[in-house]
Design a protein around this motif. Structure first.
Motif, PDB file in Angstrom:
ATOM      1  N   SER A   1     148.887  52.485  70.487  1.00 49.25           N
ATOM      2  CA  SER A   1     147.661  52.617  71.295  1.00 49.25           C
ATOM      3  C   SER A   1     146.969  53.947  71.001  1.00 49.25           C
ATOM      4  CB  SER A   1     147.992  52.543  72.786  1.00 49.25           C
ATOM      5  OG  SER A   1     148.689  51.370  73.069  1.00 49.25           O
ATOM      6  N   PHE A   2     147.747  55.005  70.951  1.00 47.56           N
ATOM      7  CA  PHE A   2     147.176  56.328  70.646  1.00 47.56           C
ATOM      8  C   PHE A   2     146.558  56.336  69.241  1.00 47.56           C
ATOM      9  CE2 PHE A   2     148.919  57.866  74.480  1.00 47.56           C
ATOM     10  CZ  PHE A   2     148.401  59.126  74.718  1.00 47.56           C
ATOM     11  N   TYR A   3     147.237  55.656  68.315  1.00 48.85           N
ATOM     12  CA  TYR A   3     146.728  55.606  66.932  1.00 48.85           C
ATOM     13  C   TYR A   3     145.360  54.911  66.915  1.00 48.85           C
ATOM     14  CZ  TYR A   3     146.554  54.838  61.910  1.00 48.85           C
ATOM     15  OH  TYR A   3     146.176  54.831  60.603  1.00 48.85           O
ATOM     16  N   LEU A   4     145.257  53.788  67.654  1.00 48.78           N
ATOM     17  CA  LEU A   4     143.980  53.056  67.708  1.00 48.78           C
ATOM     18  C   LEU A   4     142.904  53.893  68.392  1.00 48.78           C
ATOM     19  CD1 LEU A   4     145.213  49.446  68.586  1.00 48.78           C
ATOM     20  CD2 LEU A   4     144.291  50.240  66.404  1.00 48.78           C
ATOM     21  N   ILE A   5     143.286  54.611  69.446  1.00 52.67           N
ATOM     22  CA  ILE A   5     142.318  55.465  70.163  1.00 52.67           C
ATOM     23  C   ILE A   5     141.769  56.555  69.233  1.00 52.67           C
ATOM     24  CG2 ILE A   5     142.167  57.241  71.987  1.00 52.67           C
ATOM     25  CD1 ILE A   5     144.057  55.398  73.636  1.00 52.67           C
ATOM     26  N   SER A   6     142.626  56.974  68.311  1.00 58.88           N
ATOM     27  CA  SER A   6     142.210  58.058  67.406  1.00 58.88           C
ATOM     28  C   SER A   6     140.981  57.679  66.573  1.00 58.88           C
ATOM     29  CB  SER A   6     143.366  58.464  66.491  1.00 58.88           C
ATOM     30  OG  SER A   6     143.570  57.480  65.494  1.00 58.88           O
ATOM     31  N   PHE A   7     140.772  56.333  66.377  1.00 61.79           N
ATOM     32  CA  PHE A   7     139.616  55.897  65.584  1.00 61.79           C
ATOM     33  C   PHE A   7     138.292  56.103  66.328  1.00 61.79           C
ATOM     34  CE2 PHE A   7     142.959  53.564  63.352  1.00 61.79           C
ATOM     35  CZ  PHE A   7     142.621  53.853  62.036  1.00 61.79           C
ATOM     36  N   LEU A   8     138.398  56.330  67.636  1.00 69.35           N
ATOM     37  CA  LEU A   8     137.174  56.573  68.421  1.00 69.35           C
ATOM     38  C   LEU A   8     136.595  57.956  68.123  1.00 69.35           C
ATOM     39  CD1 LEU A   8     138.332  55.158  71.895  1.00 69.35           C
ATOM     40  CD2 LEU A   8     136.839  54.040  70.227  1.00 69.35           C
ATOM     41  N   PHE A   9     137.393  58.776  67.550  1.00 76.17           N
ATOM     42  CA  PHE A   9     136.924  60.141  67.244  1.00 76.17           C
ATOM     43  C   PHE A   9     136.489  60.222  65.781  1.00 76.17           C
ATOM     44  CE2 PHE A   9     139.664  60.409  70.881  1.00 76.17           C
ATOM     45  CZ  PHE A   9     138.988  61.288  71.717  1.00 76.17           C
ATOM     46  N   PRO A  10     135.425  60.965  65.518  1.00 71.21           N
ATOM     47  CA  PRO A  10     134.903  61.017  64.135  1.00 71.21           C
ATOM     48  C   PRO A  10     135.867  61.712  63.185  1.00 71.21           C
ATOM     49  CG  PRO A  10     133.777  62.583  65.545  1.00 71.21           C
ATOM     50  CD  PRO A  10     134.651  61.777  66.436  1.00 71.21           C
ATOM     51  N   LYS A  11     135.743  61.286  61.923  1.00 72.73           N
ATOM     52  CA  LYS A  11     136.575  61.907  60.896  1.00 72.73           C
ATOM     53  C   LYS A  11     136.220  63.391  60.778  1.00 72.73           C
ATOM     54  CE  LYS A  11     137.633  58.354  57.481  1.00 72.73           C
ATOM     55  NZ  LYS A  11     137.323  57.876  56.129  1.00 72.73           N
ATOM     56  N   PRO A  12     137.186  64.228  60.544  1.00 76.19           N
ATOM     57  CA  PRO A  12     136.848  65.647  60.351  1.00 76.19           C
ATOM     58  C   PRO A  12     136.043  65.831  59.067  1.00 76.19           C
ATOM     59  CG  PRO A  12     139.169  65.235  59.881  1.00 76.19           C
ATOM     60  CD  PRO A  12     138.616  63.967  60.400  1.00 76.19           C
ATOM     61  N   LEU A  13     135.082  66.706  59.120  1.00 71.78           N
ATOM     62  CA  LEU A  13     134.247  66.957  57.939  1.00 71.78           C
ATOM     63  C   LEU A  13     135.040  67.753  56.903  1.00 71.78           C
ATOM     64  CD1 LEU A  13     130.886  67.904  59.666  1.00 71.78           C
ATOM     65  CD2 LEU A  13     131.341  65.850  58.293  1.00 71.78           C
TER      66      LEU A  13
END
Lengths: 204, 90
Positions: free
Chosen positions: B70-82
């Motif tokens: 679940s945490f891994y999937l939630i991580s996709f809600l945050f933008p990729k680091p530049l």
């Protein structure tokens, strides 16, 4: 008249021998008496036990075929180690312990009796009452009569007396007794294996 | 932020697996007691004594995996680091 006076004591003695049953109390103060049960299941087989055993069995060591009596199990003592499973087990769909506080086994008759020394094996016909449903049960049982062994078991301050050990194993179908009838059959087996090794005491 | 959440996901999965392994890698659900086998010397009845003991089951392993996932999937809600590439001049 004299003949009658001679015969009467003999008749009385014979009646005394035939009525020489000993009453064994299965409420074990040592907490050894346990009924074990086992159900196969898809995810995890369920095993548990019940320690609330009581009841009286009348056993005649000279004539084990005359064994009678009733054993009782307190349904609140039914135990499985997972608390959620235990909650389900005690609940209305499974054992409904609030409405049905006891499981009863009444000894009907003994057949195919074989006695060697103090050990008797027999097929016990009885009636098992679970959740208010009474059905006939046939179980092969071993009865071991331990004469004068009660003090050895209970310690030096314990009473003199005898012990009767009953060992048996049999199966019932939960749907026959309305235990979550017809439900979860694909996940939890209908068959419940029951085994017990219990000791009753008869102080002199 | 994304990588931090993914680290948490990994730790949760590993923690669930570790608790399950250290608890004996039981295939069943968690239990709160264990039965110690005993023998009554006079009657020769084999019985068990119940002792309070918490033993984690496969539910802890599954819980760790589900929580970590679940945490891994939630991580996709945050933008990729530049990612800033160094500029190389000819």
């Amino acid at each position: 008249m004299k003949l009658l006076l001679l015969i009467l004591p003999l008749v009385g003695a014979a009646a005394h021998i035939s009525a020489d049953s000993i009453s064994f109390d299965f409420a074990d103060p040592k907490g050894v008496n346990t009924i074990n049960f086992h159900l196969d299941a898809l995810l995890e087989s369920t095993s548990g036990n019940a320690k609330g055993v009581s009841g009286l069995i009348q056993y005649d060591p000279q004539n084990p075929g005359n064994t009678t009596g009733t054993l009782q199990i307190d349904t609140k003592s039914l135990y499985v180690a997972n608390p959620r499973m235990r909650e389900h087990l005690h609940g209305p769909t499974w054992m409904d312990v609030a409405k049905h506080p006891d499981i009863l086994f009444t000894v009907g008759s003994l057949k195919d009796i074989d006695t060697t020394g103090n050990i008797t094996t027999a097929d016990v016909n009885g009636e098992l009452t679970v959740k208010g449903v009474t059905r006939p049960v046939l179980a092969k049982a071993t009865l071991t009569y331990l004469k004068g062994k009660l003090k050895a078991r209970m310690g030096p301050r314990g009473p003199d007396g005898d012990i009767l050990v009953i060992r048996t194993k049999f199966s019932i179908n939960r749907t026959d007794y309305g235990i979550n009838s017809g439900q979860l059959i694909d996940r939890v087996s209908d068959e419940i294996e029951i085994s017990l090794s219990i000791a009753g005491q008869a102080p002199n | 932020m994304r990588s931090a959440i993914r680290k948490i996901a990994l730790y949760l999965t590993l923690a669930g697996a570790l608790v399950w392994l250290l608890g004996g890698a039981r295939k069943g659900f968690y239990v709160i007691s264990e039965e110690i086998p005993k023998l009554d010397p006079v009657t020769e009845i084999e019985y068990s004594e119940r002792h309070d003991k918490f033993l984690p089951g496969i539910d802890f392993l599954l819980g760790g995996v589900i929580l970590g996932g679940s945490f891994y999937l939630i991580s996709f809600l945050f933008p990729k680091p530049l990612i800033t590439k160094p500029v190389t001049r000819p």
